[in-house]
Design an enzyme around this catalytic site. Sequence first.
Site, short mmCIF file in Angstrom:
data_model
loop_
_atom_site.label_atom_id
_atom_site.label_comp_id
_atom_site.label_asym_id
_atom_site.label_seq_id
_atom_site.Cartn_x
_atom_site.Cartn_y
_atom_site.Cartn_z
N ASP A 335 -20.75 29.62 -61.01
CA ASP A 335 -20.03 30.69 -61.71
C ASP A 335 -18.55 30.33 -61.82
O ASP A 335 -17.97 29.83 -60.87
CB ASP A 335 -20.18 31.99 -60.90
CG ASP A 335 -19.99 33.23 -61.74
OD1 ASP A 335 -18.94 33.35 -62.36
OD2 ASP A 335 -20.91 34.08 -61.76
N ARG A 337 -16.31 32.75 -63.46
CA ARG A 337 -15.70 33.91 -64.11
C ARG A 337 -14.43 34.39 -63.43
O ARG A 337 -13.62 35.07 -64.03
CB ARG A 337 -16.71 35.07 -64.16
CG ARG A 337 -17.69 34.89 -65.28
CD ARG A 337 -18.73 35.98 -65.27
NE ARG A 337 -19.66 35.81 -64.17
CZ ARG A 337 -20.67 36.64 -63.91
NH1 ARG A 337 -20.86 37.67 -64.69
NH2 ARG A 337 -21.49 36.42 -62.91
#
Length: 423
Positions: A335, A337
């Site tokens: 990830d 983000r």
Amino acid sequence: MTGPNRLREGVRTSRPIVLTSHPAAGGAAPPVRWGAADPVARGPIVATLTDPAARNAIGTHSGAYSLYRALAVAAGQLRADHRPDLSDTRPAVPIGPFPQWADPRRIVSLDPWGHVTSEAFAARIAAGCDIRPTIAVTRARLNMPEIDLAMRAGRLEPDGEVLTAAGDVRVTKIAIEPVWWLPGVAERFGIAEGALRRALFEQTGGMFPELVTRPDLRVFLPPIGGASVYLFGDPALLGRPDTRVACRVHDECNGSDVFGSDICTCRPYLAHGVEVCIAMAQRGGVGVMVYNRKEGRALGEVTKFLVYNARKRQEGGDRADAYFLRTECVAGVSDMRFQELMPDVLHWLGVTRIDELVSMSNMKFGPIVDSGIEVVRRVPIPDGLIPADAQVEMDAKKAAGYFAETMPDAAELKLAKGRGLLG
Ligand SMILES: [Zn+2]
């Protein structure tokens, strides 16, 4: 010479190349006092290219779209010195100011005064400074088939105000371009500003030399996607302690959000979030839907589709216990983000408490709470809304600590629940 040919000639011959790596001659760039309570004291963010001496920011407006502007200039279709006529573009409804705007640590990834530049810096603009908005606020109506279904199922009733009998939803919609206060972004991640600047410089292929040559420039407009906000209910209620707030922070997923691809839960969760926001607005509160341009966990759609193939081709089929591993194999991490910056937009909207957070993700819940916003209740997605091929994602996320009422066991996580590659 006329038309595009004349413009093209102008690009080629008439202007010297201005390097941004060192201060322009006769520089009179306004200082930036990030977190000042008054916009004039804070100073405008000048990221335009028409007056190099006035620039006090690295990068330029429009995020990734600045590259299309470059193409338009190179192709002779846009004058390099074009200044927009911003008449009548001011916000359709006022937003703020809120006390959070005057806290230099609370908001570090957007300009809290970005929607009111024309009014706040009118005198400077009249004197010739090219100052542009980084936020725009307008009004619209939404019409989504899921909301129509919710009305037919009796979960939503039209009230004529928030939701019409025809299924139209009245909203305020806001577009936000990222504006990074580099010292604040570095602090948010617990790293030195120099380390952040160097990584940004090197990982963009040296795109912005000022990151390493101009420590005096501390604001950066990164060439990435921003955020859209959809507000349900009366925006004037924002910032009041007694206003009840429903909120979903949604990260872009083009395949599901737009095209209805059924390998993930994104569109159903988005629609469920809209439904909860409408219901909150109908009860006199405000619904806040934040849509962040962070496709494929900010890894991009090419990486995302490569991972889909790897998941479906792996030995044992597409299953929850290998869900994050397959992403790490391709991207190096599962990830990117960085939800550390995500709560900024909520603080910009004056939110101090979320009564209903429509999310199961601890990666979102944690940063929101850690940033000082109280969360009263978390709303999980109803099981009936999970699409056919998305059970693998749902089980993997629950096992990884997503908020849920029931947990899959180890045996269940090994089961191949996803469709085959050509299925
Ligand atoms: Zn998705």
